[in-house]
Design an enzyme around this catalytic site. Structure first.
Site, PDB file in Angstrom:
ATOM      1  N   ASP A  55       0.885  -1.110   0.021  1.00 41.74           N
ATOM      2  CA  ASP A  55       0.066   0.139  -0.033  1.00 41.74           C
ATOM      3  C   ASP A  55       0.830   1.323  -0.078  1.00 41.74           C
ATOM      4  O   ASP A  55       0.295   2.194  -0.411  1.00 41.74           O
ATOM      5  CB  ASP A  55      -0.848  -0.068   1.261  1.00 41.74           C
ATOM      6  CG  ASP A  55      -1.525   1.224   1.412  1.00 41.74           C
ATOM      7  OD1 ASP A  55      -2.478   1.515   0.602  1.00 41.74           O
ATOM      8  OD2 ASP A  55      -1.508   2.018   2.398  1.00 41.74           O
ATOM      9  N   LEU A  79      -6.118   6.838   3.095  1.00 42.63           N
ATOM     10  CA  LEU A  79      -6.355   8.069   2.173  1.00 42.63           C
ATOM     11  C   LEU A  79      -4.982   8.183   1.021  1.00 42.63           C
ATOM     12  O   LEU A  79      -5.166   9.027   0.553  1.00 42.63           O
ATOM     13  CB  LEU A  79      -6.279   9.322   2.907  1.00 42.63           C
ATOM     14  CG  LEU A  79      -7.728   9.456   3.908  1.00 42.63           C
ATOM     15  CD1 LEU A  79      -7.685  10.579   4.786  1.00 42.63           C
ATOM     16  CD2 LEU A  79      -8.691   9.625   2.973  1.00 42.63           C
ATOM     17  N   ARG A  80      -4.292   7.128   1.157  1.00 42.73           N
ATOM     18  CA  ARG A  80      -3.147   7.163   0.258  1.00 42.73           C
ATOM     19  C   ARG A  80      -3.641   7.092  -1.161  1.00 42.73           C
ATOM     20  O   ARG A  80      -2.934   7.792  -2.168  1.00 42.73           O
ATOM     21  CB  ARG A  80      -2.126   5.992   0.439  1.00 42.73           C
ATOM     22  CG  ARG A  80      -1.356   6.285   1.557  1.00 42.73           C
ATOM     23  CD  ARG A  80      -0.062   5.343   1.681  1.00 42.73           C
ATOM     24  NE  ARG A  80       0.696   5.694   2.737  1.00 42.73           N
ATOM     25  CZ  ARG A  80       0.709   4.853   4.016  1.00 42.73           C
ATOM     26  NH1 ARG A  80      -0.065   3.646   3.888  1.00 42.73           N
ATOM     27  NH2 ARG A  80       1.304   4.786   4.915  1.00 42.73           N
ATOM     28  N   GLY A  81      -4.882   6.380  -1.401  1.00 40.02           N
ATOM     29  CA  GLY A  81      -5.389   6.277  -2.837  1.00 40.02           C
ATOM     30  C   GLY A  81      -5.712   7.774  -3.486  1.00 40.02           C
ATOM     31  O   GLY A  81      -5.346   8.145  -4.517  1.00 40.02           O
ATOM     32  N   THR A 101      -2.456   9.588  -3.977  1.00 37.63           N
ATOM     33  CA  THR A 101      -1.515   9.147  -5.167  1.00 37.63           C
ATOM     34  C   THR A 101      -2.255   9.615  -6.248  1.00 37.63           C
ATOM     35  O   THR A 101      -1.833   9.707  -7.547  1.00 37.63           O
ATOM     36  CB  THR A 101      -1.446   7.749  -5.180  1.00 37.63           C
ATOM     37  OG1 THR A 101      -0.909   7.459  -4.046  1.00 37.63           O
ATOM     38  CG2 THR A 101      -0.396   7.158  -6.231  1.00 37.63           C
TER      39      THR A 101
END
Length: 333
Positions: free
Chosen positions: A190, A271-273, A276
């Site tokens: 992830d 919230l990395r999605g 990114t």
């Protein structure tokens, strides 16, 4: 021997896009490439590194620092004149120890003169370039975690054996692996910015063209490189323009909403999605010379940015890429 030209790589468009986007904005967090053996994973990464123009570094700096780094880190960067050198491309072997990766006390000098001197590791050598890890799924988890931390912060801190050293370590982290050898833990996967699935081409025309180009490169590496030099220069100019352009691009509110809605629709963890997707769409827009970041850029980068962040749904055995494409169609038509 001349490297295989980046522009001569047949198919594998998503992998090439992910590498170029990461070259535009290293803050995206690197690229994880999973796929079949012999599909050009390491070839593409090496080709991109060799394509980039030389960088200016302080001549006697052990970390390959720029003048900007020197202003921040001071005397550890040295004081010599500037020199040009190739963009670093560092292979991290599976058996590397933590000291070899991070750097450690130079024991030989310590025993000989009693002087405590830091011996830079692989992270220092990769500064301002690429750190490539083949079969990353076989690397010890604590080393992967450590590498991801440094890649995210852009700085390596070593405090051991009476040493306290802080030096810049900004690089594009590229990991590759074969799923048959085992998956990378989801918590670590992830943290990669982009993830790409590479498959052996099943198009006969592509396979014939790959054989033709590989044979030409083996027969005359320098001549083959010259044949593709103009195409490589076009890519290089796109990267150079993109690096300048990305700093001035802003992401409109409606595109931010697209990112958030898509992440909710596919059930992306954390919230990395969103972050990114936003950075990737912005870098892709800059790479393509667009004046603004649009929905089309979000859609183009979505599979790479999200496929490794999806929660497993026991009621839906559809592959992650298909789930993302389905969500895109439902949301945006």
């Amino acid at each position: 021997m001349a490297r295989f030209p980046f522009s001569a790589i047949v198919a594998q468009d998503e992998m090439k896009q992910a590498l170029l986007v990461s070259a535009i904005d290293p803050a995206i967090g690197g690229v994880m490439v999973f796929g079949d053996r012999g599909t050009g994973k390491s070839t593409a990464a090496r080709a991109l590194a060799s394509l980039l123009p030389p960088i200016s570094t302080i001549k006697d700096c052990p970390f390959g620092c720029s003048k900007k780094d020197q202003a921040r880190y001071g005397k550890i960067c040295g004081t010599g004149p500037l020199r040009k050198r190739a963009v670093p491309f560092v292979d991290l072997p599976l058996g590397a120890t933590e000291d070899r990766v991070l750097g450690a006390l130079d024991l030989e000098r310590a025993l000989r003169s009693g002087e405590k001197v830091f011996e830079p590791g692989l992270l220092a050598k990769a500064h301002r370039g690429f750190l490539y890890i083949d079969e990353i799924n076989l690397l010890e988890d604590h080393l992967v975690d450590l590498l991801l931390d440094v890649a995210a912060s852009g700085e390596n801190v070593v405090e051991r054996e009476g040493l306290s050293v802080r030096h810049p370590a900004r690089f594009v982290l590229i990991g590759s692996g074969n799923p048959e050898e085992g998956e990378l833990r989801p918590q670590l996967l992830d943290r990669f910015g982009l993830s790409v699935e590479v498959r052996t081409p099943d198009n006969i025309t592509d396979r014939i063209e790959i054989m033709r180009r590989c044979a030409a490169q083996e027969r005359d590496p320098d001549g083959f490189a010259k044949d593709w030099a103009d195409e490589d220069q076009k890519i290089l100019r796109k990267i150079a323009r993109g690096k300048k352009k990305v700093e001035n691009l802003t992401v409109p509110e409606e595109v931010l909403a697209d990112c958030a809605e898509l992440c909710v629709a596919v059930g992306a963890d954390g919230l990395r999605g969103e972050l990114t997707l936003m950075r990737g769409a912005k870098a892709l827009a800059a790479l393509n010379g667009s004046r603004s970041v649009r929905r089309e850029h979000v859609i183009a980068i979505a599979p790479s940015a999200l496929r490794h962040r999806l929660r497993r749904d026991v009621l839906d055995e559809t592959g992650s890429t298909a789930r993302i494409e389905r969500a895109v169609n439902e949301l945006f038509g």
